[in-house]
Enzyme design. Sequence first.
Site, PDB file in Angstrom:
ATOM      1  N   CYS A 149       0.944  -1.151   0.055  1.00  0.00           N
ATOM      2  CA  CYS A 149       0.001   0.108   0.176  1.00  0.00           C
ATOM      3  C   CYS A 149       0.818   1.314   0.140  1.00  0.00           C
ATOM      4  O   CYS A 149       0.435   2.220  -0.768  1.00  0.00           O
ATOM      5  CB  CYS A 149      -0.913   0.227   1.180  1.00  0.00           C
ATOM      6  SG  CYS A 149      -1.953   1.366   1.353  1.00  0.00           S
ATOM      7  N   CYS A 183      -6.422  -2.474   7.682  1.00  0.00           N
ATOM      8  CA  CYS A 183      -7.711  -1.649   7.510  1.00  0.00           C
ATOM      9  C   CYS A 183      -8.898  -2.339   6.916  1.00  0.00           C
ATOM     10  O   CYS A 183     -10.124  -1.776   7.009  1.00  0.00           O
ATOM     11  CB  CYS A 183      -7.252  -0.056   6.827  1.00  0.00           C
ATOM     12  SG  CYS A 183      -6.812  -0.379   5.064  1.00  0.00           S
TER      13      CYS A 183
END
Length: 357
Positions: free
Chosen positions: A98, A194
Site C-alpha cells: 500500500c 484496515c
Amino acid sequence: MKQETTVLVGISGGVDSAVAACMLVDEGYRVIGLNIKVLDSPESNPALQPSSLVISNREEFRIPVYTLNLSKRFREDVIGYFQEEYLAARTPNPCIVCNKKIKWAGLLEAADMLNADLVATGHYASTAFLGGRCRLYQGADKKKDQSYFLWMLQQKELLKTILPLGTLAKPEVRELARSYGVPAAEKKESQEICFVPGDDYCRYLEQAIPDLAERVRGGELVDASGRVIGHHRGYPFYTIGQRRGLGASTGEPIYVTSIDPVHNRIHTGKKTDLLSRELTASGMNWIGIEPPKKPFEATARIRYRDAPTPCRVTPLEDNRATISFHSPKSAITRGQAAVIYRDDEVLGGGSIVETTQ
C-alpha cells in the site's frame, strides 16, 4: 525558499499525519493535504475533490485538503495481492504494498495535479541526501520506527519526500498535537489491517473469496516424521509459527513449521524446528547503495517488530539475494519482507521466498 515550496501531505485523519502537516506549516512551507480514500465505492469520482477535513482547530494551521479515491486501485493492487498470497501459502504484508502503490503513487500523482514540489507523510522514518543518493533511515523512536514498511520506495519517490516525524518520539508527537490544536491528538492508534474487520483474516478470506471452499480444501496435519496427527481446514488459514487452533493434541506444544500447498499438507514441529539460519529474497530493491555484486555484512529484519540481526548478504542473479544469519532466526515466513540495514540506514529489502535450516 520554504515559502516558495509547496508540500503535499498525506492526511489519514490520525494524529501523526496532522502533526507532520502542522510542522511543515510551522517551518514556512506552503502546505496542502491529501486524504486518499481506499474503501469507498470504486465507482465514485476518482478525480481530486475538495475535502472538509480539518487538521487543526487553530486558524494558522488550517490548510486546503483534497480527497482522491483510489479504491479501485487499492482493491486490485492491495486486496487482490493479500488474497492471492494466502492462496499461494505465503503470508502477505499489505501495508508495504500500500505504501508503494497507493500512498506514494497517489501523493505523487496528486502533487503533479496540484503543482506541489514535494510530498510528505507521518511515517516514523527519515531521509537524507548523501553521496548522490537519497537515503532512508530508521525513526528515532525505535518502538514506532516504520522504515521496515518503506523498503519498496525508490529514488524517484524518496527524492521528493519529507518525513517530518523521523526525529521524534510518539509522546513528543502527541504533545505537539495538543499545542497545534489537532483534534486527533488523543485518538488511539489502530493496529489492524484496515480492510480486515477485527483483524480476523480467516473470516475475511471466507467472506471475500466466494469460491474459496472450491479452491481450498481441508488436508493432513503431519508431525516432523510425516505422521498424520490431525487435519487442517485449508492451508490459507495457517501461518508459520502458529500454535493456536491446530486441532491436534500431541502432549507438547506444536507449531506450524511449513505449508505445502501442492500436497495440501501442514507440517508441524517443536519450537526449535522453527529455527532457520538462511533465507532467499526476491524482488530486491536497493535504496542506500547500488545493487551489490559481492557479499557483505549487514543486519536484517524479517518482520516489523523484529530486531535487526547480524547477517551476511549474498547477491544472486535475477534480483535475488541470500541472507545468512549469524544466529538462527525463528519462524522466517515466506511472503514477509526481509529488510537490510547498516546501522540505522535501510540499504534495501526483498520478499522472502525460501528458507534453509
